[in-house]
Write a protein that holds these residues in place. Sequence first.
Motif, PDB file in Angstrom:
ATOM      1  N   ASP A  35       0.877  -1.313   0.028  1.00 16.48           N
ATOM      2  CA  ASP A  35       0.186   0.158   0.010  1.00 16.48           C
ATOM      3  C   ASP A  35       0.849   1.318   0.064  1.00 16.48           C
ATOM      4  OD1 ASP A  35      -1.478   2.417   1.365  1.00 16.48           O
ATOM      5  OD2 ASP A  35      -3.003   0.821   1.111  1.00 16.48           O
ATOM      6  N   ASP A  36       1.032   1.735  -1.227  1.00 17.91           N
ATOM      7  CA  ASP A  36       1.745   3.289  -1.162  1.00 17.91           C
ATOM      8  C   ASP A  36       1.538   4.230  -0.263  1.00 17.91           C
ATOM      9  OD1 ASP A  36       2.894   1.766  -3.472  1.00 17.91           O
ATOM     10  OD2 ASP A  36       2.158   3.066  -4.955  1.00 17.91           O
ATOM     11  N   LYS A  37       0.289   4.392   0.080  1.00 19.31           N
ATOM     12  CA  LYS A  37      -0.015   5.755   0.947  1.00 19.31           C
ATOM     13  C   LYS A  37       0.511   5.135   2.579  1.00 19.31           C
ATOM     14  CE  LYS A  37      -3.766   7.799  -1.411  1.00 19.31           C
ATOM     15  NZ  LYS A  37      -5.115   8.045  -1.217  1.00 19.31           N
ATOM     16  N   LEU A  38       0.057   3.746   2.803  1.00 19.55           N
ATOM     17  CA  LEU A  38       0.261   3.440   4.118  1.00 19.55           C
ATOM     18  C   LEU A  38       1.833   3.253   4.535  1.00 19.55           C
ATOM     19  CD1 LEU A  38      -0.971   2.474   6.919  1.00 19.55           C
ATOM     20  CD2 LEU A  38      -1.201   0.181   5.661  1.00 19.55           C
ATOM     21  N   SER A  40       3.986   5.206   3.523  1.00 22.21           N
ATOM     22  CA  SER A  40       4.610   6.428   3.733  1.00 22.21           C
ATOM     23  C   SER A  40       4.205   7.009   5.029  1.00 22.21           C
ATOM     24  CB  SER A  40       4.171   7.267   2.459  1.00 22.21           C
ATOM     25  OG  SER A  40       2.919   7.712   2.498  1.00 22.21           O
ATOM     26  N   ASN A  41       3.434   6.286   5.777  1.00 20.70           N
ATOM     27  CA  ASN A  41       2.731   6.876   7.054  1.00 20.70           C
ATOM     28  C   ASN A  41       3.302   5.886   8.150  1.00 20.70           C
ATOM     29  OD1 ASN A  41       1.234   7.394   9.499  1.00 20.70           O
ATOM     30  ND2 ASN A  41      -0.242   8.445   8.087  1.00 20.70           N
ATOM     31  N   GLN A  45       1.337   2.647  10.164  1.00 22.36           N
ATOM     32  CA  GLN A  45       2.149   1.317   9.882  1.00 22.36           C
ATOM     33  C   GLN A  45       2.152   0.380  11.171  1.00 22.36           C
ATOM     34  OE1 GLN A  45       5.791   0.882   7.691  1.00 22.36           O
ATOM     35  NE2 GLN A  45       5.311   2.889   6.540  1.00 22.36           N
ATOM     36  N   THR A  62       5.704  -0.097  -0.582  1.00 16.02           N
ATOM     37  CA  THR A  62       5.094   0.109  -1.897  1.00 16.02           C
ATOM     38  C   THR A  62       5.140  -0.710  -2.819  1.00 16.02           C
ATOM     39  OG1 THR A  62       7.136   0.961  -2.882  1.00 16.02           O
ATOM     40  CG2 THR A  62       6.153   2.684  -1.311  1.00 16.02           C
ATOM     41  N   THR A  82      -2.780  -6.981  -1.109  1.00 11.62           N
ATOM     42  CA  THR A  82      -3.037  -5.955  -1.392  1.00 11.62           C
ATOM     43  C   THR A  82      -4.517  -5.397  -1.500  1.00 11.62           C
ATOM     44  OG1 THR A  82      -2.572  -4.398  -3.533  1.00 11.62           O
ATOM     45  CG2 THR A  82      -3.361  -6.525  -3.887  1.00 11.62           C
ATOM     46  N   ARG A  83      -4.778  -4.074  -1.387  1.00 11.17           N
ATOM     47  CA  ARG A  83      -6.522  -3.775  -0.983  1.00 11.17           C
ATOM     48  C   ARG A  83      -7.384  -4.021  -2.292  1.00 11.17           C
ATOM     49  NH1 ARG A  83      -6.976  -0.569   3.796  1.00 11.17           N
ATOM     50  NH2 ARG A  83      -4.836   0.365   4.303  1.00 11.17           N
ATOM     51  N   ASP A  87      -5.011  -3.543  -8.208  1.00  9.07           N
ATOM     52  CA  ASP A  87      -3.464  -3.527  -7.873  1.00  9.07           C
ATOM     53  C   ASP A  87      -2.668  -4.621  -8.283  1.00  9.07           C
ATOM     54  OD1 ASP A  87      -4.068  -1.203  -6.275  1.00  9.07           O
ATOM     55  OD2 ASP A  87      -4.144  -2.480  -4.405  1.00  9.07           O
TER      56      ASP A  87
END
Length: 165
Positions: A35-38, A40-41, A45, A62, A82-83, A87
């Motif tokens: 998950d690209d967004k997750l 980066s957080n 995470q 990512t 993956t969600r 994807d």
Amino acid sequence: MMASNFFRIDDRLIHGQIVTAWCGFWKIGEIVAIDDKLASNPTLQKIMLMGIPAAYKAHVVTAAEAKELFREESAKNRLFVTRFPADLQNFREELKQCETVVIGNAAKRPDTKYNLTKGGGSVFFASDEDVALFDDIEKDGVKLIYQTVPKSPAKTWSEMRKLVK
């Protein structure tokens, strides 16, 4: 001995069902949430990974990092999660390296028009694009199934495809 890769679509990513059912069934040693967004957080995470037992190597990456992991040999079976069905388009070649690709949970989205939910607690909604992608993935020779948990009946994509009307 080279380990096996497994892939699952589950809009919840890593949760109890993944850890208690799938990881034991496939003898997973590493859980990879894509998950690209997750990725980066760091705070989210930590929350996502908080309930994962120490027996598992678990991380959020990512899509690009996941592709790198596929290139690396592993001594442990890996589960990539993956969600969204879409994807999978990014992993067409990598899916060919997976023993099984499981359609688990795919919640209703604005573009979905098919409710393929068939009991057992799993929710599966698909768009025209999802259906076409699953058709293509199956044509690639990938073992693509719909299954909630290992003890529930598995249906091949060909069987599920008959529900698309």
